[in-house]
Design a protein around this motif. Structure first.
Motif, short mmCIF file in Angstrom:
data_model
loop_
_atom_site.label_atom_id
_atom_site.label_comp_id
_atom_site.label_asym_id
_atom_site.label_seq_id
_atom_site.Cartn_x
_atom_site.Cartn_y
_atom_site.Cartn_z
N TYR A 38 0.83 -1.21 0.00
CA TYR A 38 0.00 0.00 0.00
C TYR A 38 0.86 1.25 0.00
O TYR A 38 1.97 1.27 0.54
N SER A 39 0.32 2.30 -0.59
CA SER A 39 1.00 3.60 -0.60
C SER A 39 0.72 4.33 0.71
O SER A 39 -0.13 3.91 1.50
N ASP A 40 1.40 5.44 0.90
CA ASP A 40 1.18 6.26 2.09
C ASP A 40 0.02 7.24 1.92
O ASP A 40 -0.29 7.99 2.84
N ARG A 41 -0.60 7.23 0.75
CA ARG A 41 -1.72 8.15 0.49
C ARG A 41 -2.83 7.90 1.50
O ARG A 41 -3.30 6.78 1.66
N ILE A 49 -6.90 -1.76 3.90
CA ILE A 49 -7.64 -1.02 2.89
C ILE A 49 -6.95 0.32 2.66
O ILE A 49 -6.48 0.95 3.61
N GLY A 50 -6.87 0.71 1.41
CA GLY A 50 -6.25 1.99 1.07
C GLY A 50 -5.91 2.02 -0.40
O GLY A 50 -6.52 1.31 -1.21
N TYR A 51 -4.92 2.83 -0.73
CA TYR A 51 -4.48 2.95 -2.11
C TYR A 51 -3.26 2.06 -2.32
O TYR A 51 -2.31 2.09 -1.52
N LYS A 52 -3.28 1.27 -3.39
CA LYS A 52 -2.15 0.38 -3.65
C LYS A 52 -0.93 1.20 -4.03
O LYS A 52 -1.03 2.30 -4.59
#
Length: 171
Positions: free
Chosen positions: A16-19, A145-148
């Motif tokens: 996952y990205s840090d976004r 859950i989040g942005y890949k």
């Protein structure tokens, strides 16, 4: 997006990205789980949103399966609220009800451009103890859950689905 496109696009993301995950999107995902069908609509599912550094650090000691996500959902069900089958002792709906809700949430997340991973790789009793889950609740899964991350890719097994003949039998 049509359902089959959505289902085919979705895969388990393991990086996952840090976004940051917007609260509005998280709320939409949680709502999808709230309205999911459950046995007799008893809704025994509970969702714990793990976002604090303390919670994520605690989770990291129990499993490596958060994959850097800044939000992880912990799913449980209440043994007091799940449907009990009166025709068969010990048969109840808790795991199925959580699974239905989690699947609705996965698909809603995908539609919103978010990524998820369904994970059962943890010691349930240790997780329940660490997060002070009430005695009448049983953990089923965690879901980062989040942005890949930009370099996230599906696992090779994602492309190796069984044929229809291997999984469907007409009787």
């Amino acid at each position: 997006m049509k359902f089959m496109e959505l289902a085919k696009e979705r895969y388990s993301v393991r990086k996952y990205s840090d976004r940051p995950l917007e609260k509005e999107k998280l709320d939409q995902v949680l709502e999808a789980g709230r309205i999911a069908p459950t046995a007799k609509n008893q809704q025994p599912q509970k969702v714990y949103v793990l976002q604090s550094e303390e919670a994520l650090e605690k989770l990291g000691k129990l499993t490596h399966c958060a994959y850097g996500a800044k939000t992880v959902l912990l799913f449980t069900y209440s043994t007091d609220e799940d449907w009990k089958n009166p025709l068969e002792e010990g048969v109840h709906s808790g795991v199925e009800d959580v699974s239905i809700a989690a699947t609705h949430m996965i698909l809603q997340a995908t539609e919103l451009g978010l990524s998820t991973t369904w994970c059962n790789y943890f010691a349930n009793s240790e997780l329940e103890k660490a997060f002070h889950i009430p005695q009448n609740e049983k953990s089923v899964l965690i879901m980062p859950i989040g942005y890949k991350a930009e370099d996230a890719v599906p696992a090779p097994a994602h492309e190796n689905s069984k044929s229809m003949d291997e999984i469907v039998k007409y009787l």
